[in-house]
Design a protein around this motif. Structure first.
Motif, PDB file in Angstrom:
ATOM      1  N   GLU A 194     -18.008   7.867   8.841  1.00  0.00           N
ATOM      2  CA  GLU A 194     -17.336   8.265  10.067  1.00  0.00           C
ATOM      3  C   GLU A 194     -15.949   7.626  10.067  1.00  0.00           C
ATOM      4  N   PRO A 195     -14.929   8.384   9.650  1.00  0.00           N
ATOM      5  CA  PRO A 195     -13.570   7.852   9.593  1.00  0.00           C
ATOM      6  C   PRO A 195     -12.969   7.737  10.994  1.00  0.00           C
ATOM      7  N   GLU A 196     -12.541   6.547  11.348  1.00  0.00           N
ATOM      8  CA  GLU A 196     -12.084   6.322  12.711  1.00  0.00           C
ATOM      9  C   GLU A 196     -10.896   5.372  12.758  1.00  0.00           C
ATOM     10  N   ILE A 197     -10.234   5.367  13.897  1.00  0.00           N
ATOM     11  CA  ILE A 197      -9.285   4.321  14.244  1.00  0.00           C
ATOM     12  C   ILE A 197      -9.989   3.356  15.180  1.00  0.00           C
ATOM     13  N   ALA A 198      -9.753   2.071  14.969  1.00  0.00           N
ATOM     14  CA  ALA A 198     -10.316   1.040  15.833  1.00  0.00           C
ATOM     15  C   ALA A 198      -9.182   0.239  16.467  1.00  0.00           C
ATOM     16  N   LEU A 199      -9.318  -0.039  17.749  1.00  0.00           N
ATOM     17  CA  LEU A 199      -8.340  -0.863  18.448  1.00  0.00           C
ATOM     18  C   LEU A 199      -8.766  -2.319  18.419  1.00  0.00           C
ATOM     19  N   GLY A 209      -3.356  -3.861  18.948  1.00  0.00           N
ATOM     20  CA  GLY A 209      -3.075  -3.215  17.669  1.00  0.00           C
ATOM     21  C   GLY A 209      -4.192  -2.284  17.262  1.00  0.00           C
ATOM     22  N   ALA A 210      -4.056  -1.720  16.071  1.00  0.00           N
ATOM     23  CA  ALA A 210      -5.020  -0.730  15.589  1.00  0.00           C
ATOM     24  C   ALA A 210      -5.204  -0.858  14.088  1.00  0.00           C
ATOM     25  N   THR A 211      -6.369  -0.442  13.621  1.00  0.00           N
ATOM     26  CA  THR A 211      -6.675  -0.438  12.202  1.00  0.00           C
ATOM     27  C   THR A 211      -7.578   0.760  11.904  1.00  0.00           C
ATOM     28  N   LEU A 212      -7.942   0.921  10.646  1.00  0.00           N
ATOM     29  CA  LEU A 212      -8.865   1.980  10.246  1.00  0.00           C
ATOM     30  C   LEU A 212     -10.273   1.424  10.117  1.00  0.00           C
ATOM     31  N   LEU A 340      -1.213   3.477   9.377  1.00  0.00           N
ATOM     32  CA  LEU A 340      -2.206   2.410   9.349  1.00  0.00           C
ATOM     33  C   LEU A 340      -2.652   2.061   7.933  1.00  0.00           C
ATOM     34  N   GLY A 341      -2.356   2.930   6.969  1.00  0.00           N
ATOM     35  CA  GLY A 341      -2.682   2.618   5.590  1.00  0.00           C
ATOM     36  C   GLY A 341      -3.889   3.363   5.082  1.00  0.00           C
ATOM     37  N   ARG A 342      -4.602   2.706   4.182  1.00  0.00           N
ATOM     38  CA  ARG A 342      -5.704   3.365   3.485  1.00  0.00           C
ATOM     39  C   ARG A 342      -6.849   2.376   3.299  1.00  0.00           C
ATOM     40  N   LEU A 343      -8.045   2.785   3.696  1.00  0.00           N
ATOM     41  CA  LEU A 343      -9.250   1.960   3.571  1.00  0.00           C
ATOM     42  C   LEU A 343     -10.208   2.650   2.619  1.00  0.00           C
ATOM     43  N   THR A 344     -10.493   2.002   1.499  1.00  0.00           N
ATOM     44  CA  THR A 344     -11.376   2.593   0.488  1.00  0.00           C
ATOM     45  C   THR A 344     -12.570   1.690   0.247  1.00  0.00           C
ATOM     46  N   ASN A 345     -13.754   2.291   0.206  1.00  0.00           N
ATOM     47  CA  ASN A 345     -14.993   1.551  -0.052  1.00  0.00           C
ATOM     48  C   ASN A 345     -15.925   2.382  -0.927  1.00  0.00           C
ATOM     49  N   ARG A 346     -16.775   1.717  -1.679  1.00  0.00           N
ATOM     50  CA  ARG A 346     -17.754   2.383  -2.540  1.00  0.00           C
ATOM     51  C   ARG A 346     -19.135   2.258  -1.921  1.00  0.00           C
ATOM     52  N   VAL A 347     -19.881   3.371  -1.889  1.00  0.00           N
ATOM     53  CA  VAL A 347     -21.182   3.421  -1.234  1.00  0.00           C
ATOM     54  C   VAL A 347     -22.280   2.874  -2.144  1.00  0.00           C
TER      55      VAL A 347
END
Length: 377
Positions: A194-199, A209-212, A340-347
């Protein structure tokens, strides 16, 4: 942190040298808050031993920090950018996600039954639910009509009713950061990112502020019963945040969050690729209203991070026709937004992800051993 490579640079916002960011890095001594100001990184642990201390001070200058040089976004050292904040999340804040939650409920977590239910629901409520404002008389009228049609659901209640869904996503200090493994339960057969913005919100209720974030969801568990939300949402390594929190200033405001585009790319080891984009402009509830509802009748003395919900619900078939999408081990999930950039993770499975073994007691012991606790007073 001087130096920069292509992979790390791509994790940063397009205008990262113009902004101010807060995050955490792993040092030889332990986790430390960092500020990135106009492209230069500062270890702030001597002034503020935790991100909470830094945020609560309200001082986002580099005063008292130790320069680490030009920020190179060494992802191997970046941790989730929050520490003692609660991690909260809002669900069903977009019309499409509301429809998908009803589908999960009606299908009882069986992905093979989802296609027919989706077609019926979208033909009946798709346009109506997108147009209605939650909590209004028009929303109440739509609710009455859907009850008469036998289509009402608890998910539609939080989609168009007066009260937003707000839940606790993850324990304090359990979130993972960029390039970390992210976990799904080993007994789940229908799940998705679930790709989201978080405050990031301080103890006074101010969004700073905010992040991914990736609010990993198990559709089979939650679909079987909403009472399984805890198992669907809170598992080892099931919450990712990062790479950094972009602080609000004259050049980046809450309005930039309201109009942000969030992109998702899933790359499987089997060659499968799925891409999608969601627009925050389509959110049904304003981000600051979600902050307000989170604070209603509750205090957060250390502040909180708040996932704002997602528009994206992958429905494309991955293997068998009609089975929709689900993760496979090894999937590489990338969530990106220009500012905000890029957030990458491996499942991986939550059982196989790195165990969470650094909690609040460990943090206190570490800070005490470094002589930093006096700094936070």
């Amino acid at each position: 942190m001087a130096g920069e490579n292509d992979a790390s640079a791509s994790a940063l916002p397009v205008d990262w040298q113009d902004g101010v960011f807060v995050g955490r890095i792993a040092t030889d001594a332990g986790p430390s808050p960092v500020l990135v100001v106009r492209g230069e990184a500062f270890d702030m642990s001597a002034r503020a031993p935790t991100v909470v201390d830094l945020v609560e001070s309200g001082d986002f200058s580099a005063s008292g920090g130790v320069s680490l040089g030009a920020f190179g976004a060494d992802l191997s050292r970046l941790l989730a950018p929050v520490d003692l904040q609660c991690v909260k999340a809002c669900g069903v804040t977009f019309a499409l996600s509301a429809i998908e939650r009803v589908i999960e409920e009606r299908a009882r977590g069986d992905s093979s039954a989802a296609a027919d239910i989706r077609a019926r629901l979208e033909s009946r409520v798709g346009g109506s639910i997108r147009a209605v404002v939650p909590g209004t008389p028009e929303a109440a009228e739509l609710k009455r009509a859907l009850i008469e049609d036998g289509l009402w659901s608890q998910y539609l209640e939080v989609a168009i009713g007066p009260d937003a869904e707000v839940f606790t996503k993850a324990p304090v200090l359990s979130s993972v950061g960029p390039d970390a493994e992210i976990g799904i339960r080993s007994d789940s057969t229908w799940n998705n990112p679930e790709p989201e913005i978080a405050l990031l919100v301080d103890s006074r209720g101010k969004a700073v502020g905010a992040t991914l974030g990736n609010d990993v969801n198990l559709r089979d568990f939650e679909g079987r019963s909403a009472l399984l939300l805890g198992k669907a949402k809170d598992n080892n390594a099931s919450c990712a945040l990062g790479p950094l929190v972009r602080l609000f200033d004259a050049g980046f405001t809450i309005d930039d969050v309201r109009r942000a585009e969030v992109r998702l790319r899933i790359e499987g080891e089997d060659g499968y690729v799925l891409e999608g984009t969601s627009s925050m402009s389509q959110i049904s509830r304003d981000p600051l209203d979600l902050v307000r509802q989170t604070l209603s009748e509750h205090q957060y003395p250390d502040g909180f991070a708040l996932f704002l919900g997602t528009l994206f619900a992958p429905v494309q078939d991955r293997d068998e026709p009609g089975r929709g999408f689900t993760h496979k081990i090894g999937d590489r999930v990338t969530i990106a937004s220009d500012r905000l950039g890029r957030l990458t993770n491996r499942v991986v499975t939550s059982r196989d992800a790195a165990p969470w073994d650094f909690g609040i007691r460990a943090l206190i012991a570490n800070l005490a051993g470094r002589g930093l606790l006096e700094t936070s007073k």
